[in-house]
Write a protein that holds these residues in place. Structure first.
Motif, PDB file in Angstrom:
ATOM      1  N   MET A   1      16.309  16.408 -32.167  1.00  0.00           N
ATOM      2  CA  MET A   1      15.246  16.626 -31.187  1.00  0.00           C
ATOM      3  C   MET A   1      14.021  17.239 -31.850  1.00  0.00           C
ATOM      4  N   ALA A   2      14.239  18.230 -32.699  1.00  0.00           N
ATOM      5  CA  ALA A   2      13.124  18.908 -33.360  1.00  0.00           C
ATOM      6  C   ALA A   2      12.338  17.963 -34.270  1.00  0.00           C
ATOM      7  N   MET A   3      13.046  17.019 -34.873  1.00  0.00           N
ATOM      8  CA  MET A   3      12.389  16.052 -35.769  1.00  0.00           C
ATOM      9  C   MET A   3      11.856  14.843 -35.013  1.00  0.00           C
ATOM     10  N   ASN A   4      12.036  14.836 -33.694  1.00  0.00           N
ATOM     11  CA  ASN A   4      11.567  13.738 -32.846  1.00  0.00           C
ATOM     12  C   ASN A   4      12.138  12.397 -33.291  1.00  0.00           C
ATOM     13  N   CYS A   5      13.409  12.405 -33.638  1.00  0.00           N
ATOM     14  CA  CYS A   5      14.086  11.177 -34.071  1.00  0.00           C
ATOM     15  C   CYS A   5      14.876  10.621 -32.887  1.00  0.00           C
ATOM     16  N   LEU A   6      14.312   9.636 -32.219  1.00  0.00           N
ATOM     17  CA  LEU A   6      14.953   9.084 -31.034  1.00  0.00           C
ATOM     18  C   LEU A   6      16.313   8.464 -31.340  1.00  0.00           C
ATOM     19  N   PRO A   7      16.450   7.649 -32.397  1.00  0.00           N
ATOM     20  CA  PRO A   7      17.788   7.101 -32.687  1.00  0.00           C
ATOM     21  C   PRO A   7      18.816   8.193 -33.000  1.00  0.00           C
ATOM     22  N   CYS A   8      18.378   9.236 -33.691  1.00  0.00           N
ATOM     23  CA  CYS A   8      19.294  10.336 -34.022  1.00  0.00           C
ATOM     24  C   CYS A   8      19.690  11.109 -32.767  1.00  0.00           C
ATOM     25  N   THR A   9      18.719  11.370 -31.888  1.00  0.00           N
ATOM     26  CA  THR A   9      19.011  12.067 -30.643  1.00  0.00           C
ATOM     27  C   THR A   9      19.997  11.258 -29.808  1.00  0.00           C
ATOM     28  N   ASN A  10      19.772   9.961 -29.732  1.00  0.00           N
ATOM     29  CA  ASN A  10      20.696   9.065 -29.021  1.00  0.00           C
ATOM     30  C   ASN A  10      22.096   9.153 -29.626  1.00  0.00           C
ATOM     31  N   TYR A  11      22.177   9.087 -30.952  1.00  0.00           N
ATOM     32  CA  TYR A  11      23.470   9.168 -31.643  1.00  0.00           C
ATOM     33  C   TYR A  11      24.193  10.471 -31.290  1.00  0.00           C
ATOM     34  N   TYR A  12      23.484  11.597 -31.416  1.00  0.00           N
ATOM     35  CA  TYR A  12      24.136  12.887 -31.181  1.00  0.00           C
ATOM     36  C   TYR A  12      24.503  13.090 -29.711  1.00  0.00           C
ATOM     37  N   LEU A  13      23.696  12.563 -28.801  1.00  0.00           N
ATOM     38  CA  LEU A  13      24.063  12.659 -27.390  1.00  0.00           C
ATOM     39  C   LEU A  13      25.341  11.875 -27.101  1.00  0.00           C
ATOM     40  N   LYS A  14      25.447  10.685 -27.674  1.00  0.00           N
ATOM     41  CA  LYS A  14      26.661   9.886 -27.476  1.00  0.00           C
ATOM     42  C   LYS A  14      27.874  10.575 -28.092  1.00  0.00           C
ATOM     43  N   GLN A  15      27.702  11.131 -29.280  1.00  0.00           N
ATOM     44  CA  GLN A  15      28.797  11.851 -29.931  1.00  0.00           C
ATOM     45  C   GLN A  15      29.173  13.097 -29.125  1.00  0.00           C
ATOM     46  N   ALA A  16      28.167  13.778 -28.601  1.00  0.00           N
ATOM     47  CA  ALA A  16      28.414  14.985 -27.806  1.00  0.00           C
ATOM     48  C   ALA A  16      29.226  14.652 -26.555  1.00  0.00           C
ATOM     49  N   LYS A  17      28.875  13.568 -25.890  1.00  0.00           N
ATOM     50  CA  LYS A  17      29.609  13.169 -24.693  1.00  0.00           C
ATOM     51  C   LYS A  17      31.065  12.882 -25.032  1.00  0.00           C
ATOM     52  N   GLN A  18      31.288  12.143 -26.120  1.00  0.00           N
ATOM     53  CA  GLN A  18      32.659  11.823 -26.549  1.00  0.00           C
ATOM     54  C   GLN A  18      33.446  13.084 -26.896  1.00  0.00           C
ATOM     55  N   ALA A  19      32.746  14.095 -27.403  1.00  0.00           N
ATOM     56  CA  ALA A  19      33.410  15.339 -27.810  1.00  0.00           C
ATOM     57  C   ALA A  19      33.621  16.297 -26.646  1.00  0.00           C
ATOM     58  N   GLY A  20      33.169  15.927 -25.453  1.00  0.00           N
ATOM     59  CA  GLY A  20      33.363  16.787 -24.298  1.00  0.00           C
ATOM     60  C   GLY A  20      32.339  17.892 -24.153  1.00  0.00           C
ATOM     61  N   ILE A  21      31.232  17.768 -24.840  1.00  0.00           N
ATOM     62  CA  ILE A  21      30.163  18.753 -24.707  1.00  0.00           C
ATOM     63  C   ILE A  21      29.555  18.591 -23.315  1.00  0.00           C
ATOM     64  N   THR A  22      29.277  19.700 -22.674  1.00  0.00           N
ATOM     65  CA  THR A  22      28.835  19.674 -21.282  1.00  0.00           C
ATOM     66  C   THR A  22      27.325  19.499 -21.149  1.00  0.00           C
ATOM     67  N   LYS A  23      26.932  19.115 -19.952  1.00  0.00           N
ATOM     68  CA  LYS A  23      25.513  19.002 -19.616  1.00  0.00           C
ATOM     69  C   LYS A  23      24.822  20.351 -19.825  1.00  0.00           C
ATOM     70  N   GLY A  24      25.493  21.428 -19.452  1.00  0.00           N
ATOM     71  CA  GLY A  24      24.931  22.766 -19.635  1.00  0.00           C
ATOM     72  C   GLY A  24      24.688  23.101 -21.098  1.00  0.00           C
ATOM     73  N   GLU A  25      25.618  22.709 -21.956  1.00  0.00           N
ATOM     74  CA  GLU A  25      25.446  22.966 -23.395  1.00  0.00           C
ATOM     75  C   GLU A  25      24.274  22.169 -23.949  1.00  0.00           C
ATOM     76  N   VAL A  26      24.152  20.916 -23.513  1.00  0.00           N
ATOM     77  CA  VAL A  26      23.003  20.101 -23.949  1.00  0.00           C
ATOM     78  C   VAL A  26      21.710  20.721 -23.426  1.00  0.00           C
ATOM     79  N   SER A  27      21.726  21.207 -22.205  1.00  0.00           N
ATOM     80  CA  SER A  27      20.541  21.851 -21.632  1.00  0.00           C
ATOM     81  C   SER A  27      20.156  23.105 -22.409  1.00  0.00           C
ATOM     82  N   ASP A  28      21.152  23.896 -22.811  1.00  0.00           N
ATOM     83  CA  ASP A  28      20.866  25.094 -23.606  1.00  0.00           C
ATOM     84  C   ASP A  28      20.245  24.733 -24.953  1.00  0.00           C
TER      85      ASP A  28
END
Length: 96
Positions: free
Chosen positions: A36-63
């Motif tokens: 997010m800090a580097m404004n890398c849209l493909p990377c942000t997409n990748y990490y969001l998908k990985q986060a969802k698979q890992a059970g990371i919550t919406k609240g954690e992403v919001s934080d």
């Protein structure tokens, strides 16, 4: 694009996912923040998908999002202070 350096980059990148000090959840959240800090849209997409698979919550992403926003806002504040000081601009002189 990287030619002979591509394989070295791939090895380096993959090695950052296997670290001795961060658990996998923290590693994903750090990756998301960096993307997010580097404004890398493909990377942000990748990490969001990985986060969802890992059970990371919406609240954690919001934080994480809030922290990135706070750091970005702080950087812009410091940038403005630096310009004002360097060029001796007095914002109070803008008032009428």
């Amino acid at each position: 694009m990287l030619g002979k350096h591509q394989k070295h980059y791939e090895n380096f990148y993959h090695s950052t996912h296997e670290n001795a000090h961060l658990d996998s959840k923290t590693e994903l959240l750090v990756g998301l923040a960096a993307a997010m800090a580097m404004n890398c849209l493909p990377c942000t997409n990748y990490y969001l998908k990985q986060a969802k698979q890992a059970g990371i919550t919406k609240g954690e992403v919001s934080d994480v999002t809030a922290k990135v926003m706070a750091v970005a806002a702080g950087q812009k504040k410091l940038q403005m202070q630096e310009v004002l000081a360097k060029y001796e601009i007095d914002l109070d002189s803008f008032e009428k």
